[in-house]
Enzyme design. Structure first.
Site, PDB file in Angstrom:
ATOM      1  N   LYS A  82       3.522   0.776  -6.239  1.00  0.00           N
ATOM      2  CA  LYS A  82       2.512   0.604  -5.196  1.00  0.00           C
ATOM      3  C   LYS A  82       1.515  -0.495  -5.574  1.00  0.00           C
ATOM      4  CE  LYS A  82      -0.744   3.476  -2.508  1.00  0.00           C
ATOM      5  NZ  LYS A  82      -1.315   4.832  -2.388  1.00  0.00           N
ATOM      6  N   SER A 157      -1.338   6.733   1.981  1.00  0.00           N
ATOM      7  CA  SER A 157      -1.349   5.299   1.787  1.00  0.00           C
ATOM      8  C   SER A 157      -0.133   4.762   1.035  1.00  0.00           C
ATOM      9  CB  SER A 157      -2.620   4.903   1.029  1.00  0.00           C
ATOM     10  OG  SER A 157      -2.660   5.492  -0.255  1.00  0.00           O
ATOM     11  N   SER A 181      -1.619  11.074   0.191  1.00  0.00           N
ATOM     12  CA  SER A 181      -0.997   9.755   0.265  1.00  0.00           C
ATOM     13  C   SER A 181       0.386   9.651  -0.352  1.00  0.00           C
ATOM     14  CB  SER A 181      -1.909   8.708  -0.386  1.00  0.00           C
ATOM     15  OG  SER A 181      -3.068   8.514   0.388  1.00  0.00           O
TER      16      SER A 181
END
Length: 476
Positions: A82, A157, A181
Site C-alpha cells: 500500500k 482505504s 480499511s
C-alpha cells in the site's frame, strides 16, 4: 502443480511450487507482471509497478535455489505494498502528490520480513489520500475500479491492494486498518483480510520522528489481504512481532491451530439499526457453516457497540480536525477527501476540551472490559462487515447525512478498531446481482488464531470467489 495459470494460484501454492522447483520464481513474477499489464489499466488498483526490480529479485531466488540454498518460505511469491507503507525504492505517498518523490530510507518491518522470507514486491496499491475515505480515489493516481461493479466503490482505504488480489495481479497485499480499511475493501472485492490485534505487526514506517496521535496508536493496525484464509495465516506468521523500533509492537506466540471452546456469538443486526437483506443472508450462511463444522452458535450481541462506535467517531474526527485545520498541512487534501472530512465533522461532536477528550479515552477501558468478559464466554463473534452492500460512487460525498449513514452501516466494523481486536473478513458467496457478500469473524484480544480458525471453517463450506477473470467489457 496444476494446469491453472500461475496468477490464479494462491500464495501457498506458489511458494510450494517454487521451492520444489516445479516452476521458476522468474516465471511466477513474469506471469503476475503480465497480468498486471493486462488488468491494471482497467481497474487502476496499482500505482507503481516494479517490473525490472521484481524480475531481478526473482532471478536471485532462482540462483539460490539452483545452488541448493534455502531461499525462504515464500521464495518467489509476489506481493503488493500500500502507498502508505515504507519501501525503500518507491515513494511513500499516502496518495498525496507532494510526497511523490519522498522515498523512505528503510523498509517497513513487515516488508523487510517478507523480503527475508523470499517474497518479491511487484507494485504499490492505491488508496485515498491519507486514508481518509471508505473509497479509493486521489488526485495523484486517480480512482480504483471495483471489478464486480464499476459503479460501486471498491472500499477503502486499502482498496488498491484488495482489487489487485481479487483480480489475480498478486496473491498477497499489505494494507492497514484504522476504521475498517482492510476488511471493507476485502468485503467489496470478495477476498479475505486479517485485521490483527493492536501491536501485533509493527508500524508501516520504521522511524517515528513526529508525535503520533493516540487514535493511530490504538485503532490502526497493519495486515494482509489474500484470497485464502491459510494465506492470511502464513503472512501474519511471518510479519508479526516486536522489531525494536515500534514502541507499541509486542511479540506474542501465534499458535498454528485452535483447540479451545468452539462457541460463536452471532450478531445479525448490531443494535437493531437494520441491515440489507443480502447482508443478513450472508451472516446466516456463515453461521450455518460454523454450526456444521462443530461450533456452538448462540444469538448474542456484544455489549456497548453504540458507545464504542460513537467514541471511535468522536475521537478520530477530533484528532483530524486538529490535524487538518487550514494551514496545518503543506498541501491540501483532494477535493473528495476535503468534502468528506468537512461533512463528517459537521455530523460529529468534537471533543473540544481536554477533559472531554480524556474522558472519552477513559470510557474505552470500561467498554473493553465488558468485551473482555463477553469474549471469555464467546471466543468468536460473527457479524457483518458492513450493514449494507457497497454504495455507488459518490454516495459518501452526497452530504453530511451520508457520512452518518455510512458510520451507522459500519458500526461493528469500527467498534473492532476502537477496541484493538483481531478480525478476519471472509467472503460468503455472491448475491442475486452477482456481487460479493461477506462477514467478519472477531476474535478476543491477541486471538488471531481463533478468528482465523473460524474463518477457515466458513471458507471450507462456502468456498472462494476469486481471482476474478473478467472481460474488459465488464468494467468498461
Amino acid at each position: 502443480m496444476t494446469n491453472r495459470p500461475l496468477w490464479q494460484l494462491s500464495l501457498s501454492e506458489l511458494a510450494e511450487a517454487v521451492r520444489a522447483r516445479a516452476v521458476t520464481a522468474r516465471a511466477v513474477i513474469d506471469a503476475h507482471l503480465a497480468r498486471i499489464d493486462e488488468i491494471n489499466p482497467i481497474v487502476n488498483a496499482l500505482t507503481v509497478v516494479f517490473h525490472d526490480r521484481a524480475r531481478a529479485l526473482a532471478e536471485e531466488v532462482d540462483r539460490r535455489l539452483a545452488a541448493g540454498e534455502d531461499a525462504g518460505p515464500l521464495a518467489g511469491v509476489p506481493f503488493t505494498v500500500k502507498e502508505n507503507i515504507d519501501i525503500t525504492w518507491s515513494a511513500t505517498t499516502s496518495g498525496w502528490a507532494f510526497l511523490a518523490e519522498v522515498a523512505a530510507a528503510k523498509d517497513a518491518t513487515m516488508v523487510r520480513r517478507l523480503l527475508e522470507a523470499g517474497a518479491i514486491p511487484v507494485a504499490r496499491g492505491n488508496m485515498p489520500d491519507w486514508g481518509l475515505r471508505w473509497d479509493t480515489d486521489n488526485d495523484l493516481f486517480g480512482r480504483t475500479i471495483n471489478p464486480w461493479d464499476p459503479q460501486r466503490v471498491p472500499g477503502g482505504s486499502s482498496g488498491g491492494d484488495a482489487v489487485a488480489v481479487a483480480t489475480g495481479m498478486t496473491p498477497l497485499g499489505l494494507g492497514n486498518d484504522y476504521g475498517g480499511s482492510l476488511r471493507l475493501p476485502a468485503y467489496a472485492a470478495g477476498v479475505c483480510a486479517l485485521r490483527p490485534s493492536a501491536g501485533r505487526i509493527p508500524a508501516p514506517s520504521v522511524d517515528v520522528l513526529e508525535p503520533v496521535p493516540l487514535s493511530l496508536q490504538f485503532f490502526a493496525v497493519n495486515g494482509p489481504i489474500a484470497r485464502r484464509v491459510d494465506d492470511l495465516d502464513t503472512a501474519f506468521g511471518l510479519m508479526h512481532g516486536a522489531d525494536g523500533s515500534d514502541p507499541t509492537a509486542v511479540t506474542i506466540p501465534h499458535p498454528s491451530s485452535y483447540d479451545g471452546a468452539r462457541r460463536a456469538a452471532v450478531v445479525r443486526d448490531p443494535l437493531g439499526w437494520g441491515v440489507d437483506p443480502q447482508v443478513a443472508a450472508a451472516v446466516d450462511r456463515a453461521a450455518d457453516a460454523l454450526s456444521a463444522a462443530g461450533w456452538e452458535i448462540i444469538e448474542a450481541e456484544p455489549p456497548l457497540i453504540e458507545e464504542a462506535a460513537t467514541l471511535w467517531r468522536k475521537i478520530s474526527t477530533t484528532e483530524m480536525v486538529g490535524a487538518f485545520l487550514p494551514g496545518a498541512l503543506p498541501m491540501p487534501l483532494s477535493q473528495g477527501s476535503t468534502q468528506y472530512f468537512l461533512d463528517n465533522a459537521k455530523e460529529t461532536e468534537i471533543l473540544e476540551s481536554g477533559q472531554a477528550y480524556g474522558g472519552a479515552w477513559a470510557q474505552r477501558a470500561v467498554i473493553a472490559a465488558a468485551w473482555e468478559r463477553f469474549q471469555s464466554e464467546y471466543p468468536v463473534i460473527l457479524g457483518p462487515v458492513s450493514a449494507r452492500r457497497m454504495p455507488e460512487i459518490g454516495f459518501d460525498l452526497s452530504g453530511p447525512e451520508a457520512t452518518t449513514e455510512l458510520w451507522r452501516a459500519h458500526r461493528l466494523l469500527v467498534t473492532v478498531n476502537f477496541l484493538g481486536l483481531p478480525s478476519v473478513a471472509v467472503p460468503t458467496g455472491l448475491d442475486e446481482d452477482s456481487l460479493p457478500t461477506g462477514v467478519q469473524l472477531i476474535g478476543p484480544r491477541n486471538g488471531e488464531h481463533i478468528a482465523l480458525a473460524a474463518a477457515r471453517d466458513v471458507e471450507a463450506a462456502l468456498g472462494t470467489l476469486t481471482p476474478v477473470n473478467f472481460s474488459t467489457k465488464v468494467v468498461a
